[in-house]
Design a protein around this motif. Structure first.
Motif, short mmCIF file in Angstrom:
data_model
loop_
_atom_site.label_atom_id
_atom_site.label_comp_id
_atom_site.label_asym_id
_atom_site.label_seq_id
_atom_site.Cartn_x
_atom_site.Cartn_y
_atom_site.Cartn_z
N ALA A 57 -3.06 -14.53 -8.70
CA ALA A 57 -3.57 -14.55 -7.32
C ALA A 57 -3.55 -13.15 -6.72
N HIS A 58 -4.75 -12.65 -6.45
CA HIS A 58 -4.91 -11.36 -5.77
C HIS A 58 -6.20 -11.44 -4.97
N PRO A 59 -6.10 -11.39 -3.62
CA PRO A 59 -7.30 -11.59 -2.81
C PRO A 59 -8.27 -10.41 -2.82
N SER A 68 -7.37 -3.41 -6.57
CA SER A 68 -6.06 -3.40 -7.24
C SER A 68 -5.94 -2.28 -8.28
N ILE A 69 -4.76 -1.73 -8.36
CA ILE A 69 -4.46 -0.80 -9.46
C ILE A 69 -3.42 -1.45 -10.36
N ALA A 70 -2.29 -1.85 -9.75
CA ALA A 70 -1.16 -2.37 -10.53
C ALA A 70 -1.51 -3.66 -11.27
N ASN A 71 -1.99 -4.63 -10.52
CA ASN A 71 -2.30 -5.92 -11.16
C ASN A 71 -3.45 -5.81 -12.15
N HIS A 92 1.24 -12.09 -9.12
CA HIS A 92 0.64 -11.74 -7.83
C HIS A 92 1.35 -10.53 -7.22
N PRO A 93 0.69 -9.88 -6.26
CA PRO A 93 1.40 -8.84 -5.50
C PRO A 93 2.31 -9.52 -4.48
N LEU A 94 3.41 -8.86 -4.12
CA LEU A 94 4.28 -9.35 -3.04
C LEU A 94 3.59 -9.07 -1.71
N TYR A 95 3.27 -10.11 -0.98
CA TYR A 95 2.64 -9.99 0.34
C TYR A 95 3.58 -10.60 1.37
N TRP A 96 4.02 -9.79 2.32
CA TRP A 96 4.93 -10.28 3.36
C TRP A 96 6.07 -11.10 2.73
N TYR A 97 6.69 -10.50 1.73
CA TYR A 97 7.87 -11.09 1.07
C TYR A 97 7.57 -12.45 0.43
N SER A 98 6.30 -12.67 0.10
CA SER A 98 5.91 -13.96 -0.44
C SER A 98 4.65 -13.79 -1.29
N ILE A 123 5.55 -10.09 -10.59
CA ILE A 123 5.20 -9.64 -9.25
C ILE A 123 5.14 -8.12 -9.15
N THR A 124 4.18 -7.63 -8.37
CA THR A 124 4.15 -6.19 -8.08
C THR A 124 4.61 -6.00 -6.64
N VAL A 125 5.41 -4.97 -6.44
CA VAL A 125 6.11 -4.78 -5.17
C VAL A 125 5.82 -3.37 -4.66
N GLY A 126 5.39 -3.28 -3.39
CA GLY A 126 5.10 -1.97 -2.82
C GLY A 126 6.34 -1.11 -2.66
N GLY A 127 7.43 -1.72 -2.19
CA GLY A 127 8.66 -0.97 -1.92
C GLY A 127 9.42 -0.60 -3.19
N ALA A 128 10.24 0.45 -3.06
CA ALA A 128 11.05 0.87 -4.21
C ALA A 128 12.23 -0.08 -4.40
N SER A 188 15.00 -0.02 -1.89
CA SER A 188 14.76 -0.58 -0.55
C SER A 188 15.09 -2.06 -0.51
N TYR A 189 15.16 -2.67 -1.69
CA TYR A 189 15.49 -4.09 -1.78
C TYR A 189 16.98 -4.29 -2.04
N THR A 190 17.78 -3.69 -1.16
CA THR A 190 19.24 -3.82 -1.21
C THR A 190 19.72 -4.02 0.22
C1 LIG Z 1 -0.97 -8.03 3.19
C2 LIG Z 1 0.01 -7.19 2.42
C3 LIG Z 1 1.36 -7.48 2.51
C4 LIG Z 1 2.29 -6.73 1.78
N1 LIG Z 1 3.61 -7.06 1.88
C5 LIG Z 1 4.52 -6.35 1.17
C6 LIG Z 1 5.91 -6.67 1.24
O1 LIG Z 1 6.34 -7.62 1.93
N2 LIG Z 1 6.78 -5.92 0.52
C7 LIG Z 1 6.37 -4.89 -0.28
O2 LIG Z 1 7.21 -4.25 -0.91
N3 LIG Z 1 5.04 -4.58 -0.40
C8 LIG Z 1 4.13 -5.28 0.31
N4 LIG Z 1 2.80 -4.98 0.19
C9 LIG Z 1 2.35 -4.01 -0.84
C10 LIG Z 1 1.83 -4.78 -2.06
O3 LIG Z 1 2.87 -5.47 -2.71
C11 LIG Z 1 1.13 -3.81 -3.01
O4 LIG Z 1 0.03 -3.30 -2.30
C12 LIG Z 1 0.68 -4.48 -4.29
O5 LIG Z 1 1.75 -4.97 -5.03
C13 LIG Z 1 -0.11 -3.48 -5.12
O6 LIG Z 1 -0.70 -4.14 -6.21
P1 LIG Z 1 -2.24 -3.92 -6.57
O7 LIG Z 1 -2.40 -2.47 -6.92
O8 LIG Z 1 -2.49 -4.84 -7.71
O9 LIG Z 1 -3.03 -4.30 -5.34
C14 LIG Z 1 1.85 -5.68 0.94
C15 LIG Z 1 0.47 -5.38 0.87
C16 LIG Z 1 -0.43 -6.12 1.61
C17 LIG Z 1 -1.90 -5.79 1.51
#
Ligand SMILES: Cc1cc2nc3c(=O)[nH]c(=O)nc-3n(C[C@H](O)[C@H](O)[C@H](O)COP(=O)(O)O)c2cc1C
Length: 187
Positions: free
Chosen positions: A10-12, A17-20, A66-72, A107-112, A115-117
């Motif tokens: 799931a990736h909208p 996307s780069i990571a996924n 999926h990417p992590l979006y809003w912790y979900s 899952i792919t996560v934006g934060g390092a 930061s998740y501590t």
């Molecule tokens: C709507 C939205 C919500 C996000 N929420 C989070 C989050 O809660 N925590 C986090 O670490 N990164 C968050 N990110 C960053 C994404 O996890 C990151 O952009 C994604 O994993 C990158 O993967 P991609 O290159 O496949 O798009 C969010 C990004 C978007 C667009």
């Protein structure tokens, strides 16, 4: 062992996307792996519940990538969970049809990672934030595997992301051939 693997992806905004994209390329064509792109399949959010349940029954290990979006998850995957994991199928009377299948969140996560501590700006370890998925798997009698997570994906180099995608490929192959579904242990 030759566990059949279903990747529910799931990736909208896959086009951005780069990571996924790199992770998908690494596993998409593996033998014994079925790749199910939910946003491609259901751009209007009208999920074919019967098709999805049939796919689940045909596989042993269900990966939610999926990417992590809003912790979900992105919204469509939540919709998928709400509709597909229904009473009489995933739980309840005549349910538990997914018993002993495995659940892997990839899952792919934006934060390092740091930061998740508790002292980091995201306050909680990722494993804690993913508890609703762990408990959903438990509730359905599925085995919840340790999540496969790639952190800091907005900053890491292409080379590091390529390594992460390769680790993902190896992890999927290892689950395919070494995870004993009856005991949940590796051979
Ligand atoms: C709507 C939205 C919500 C996000 N929420 C989070 C989050 O809660 N925590 C986090 O670490 N990164 C968050 N990110 C960053 C994404 O996890 C990151 O952009 C994604 O994993 C990158 O993967 P991609 O290159 O496949 O798009 C969010 C990004 C978007 C667009």
């Amino acid at each position: 062992m030759n566990n059949k693997i279903l990747i529910n992806f799931a990736h909208p905004r896959f086009e951005t996307s780069i990571a996924n994209k790199m992770m998908v390329s690494a596993i998409q064509n593996l033998e014994g792996v079925t790749f199910n792109d939910l946003y491609e399949e259901y751009p209007d959010f009208l999920i074919d519940i019967e098709r999805e349940q049939k796919l689940l029954l045909e596989h042993d290990i269900i990966v939610f990538q999926h990417p992590l979006y809003w912790y979900s998850t992105p919204a469509l995957l939540k919709e998928w969970q709400d509709l597909v994991l229904e009473a009489g199928f995933a739980y309840g009377n005549n349910g538990y049809q997914l018993e002993n299948k495995c659940w892997l969140t990839a899952i792919t996560v934006g934060g390092a990672y740091e930061s998740y501590t508790e002292s980091g700006y995201n306050s909680y370890p990722l494993e804690e934030l993913l508890k609703p998925f762990e408990q959903t798997a438990n509730f359905c009698g599925m085995r919840y595997l340790k999540p496969f997570a790639v952190y800091d994906v907005l900053r890491i180099s292409r080379e590091k992301m390529r390594d992460a995608a390769e680790s993902y490929r190896k992890h999927i192959i290892s689950l395919q051939s070494h995870l004993d579904l009856t005991s949940g242990s590796y051979s």
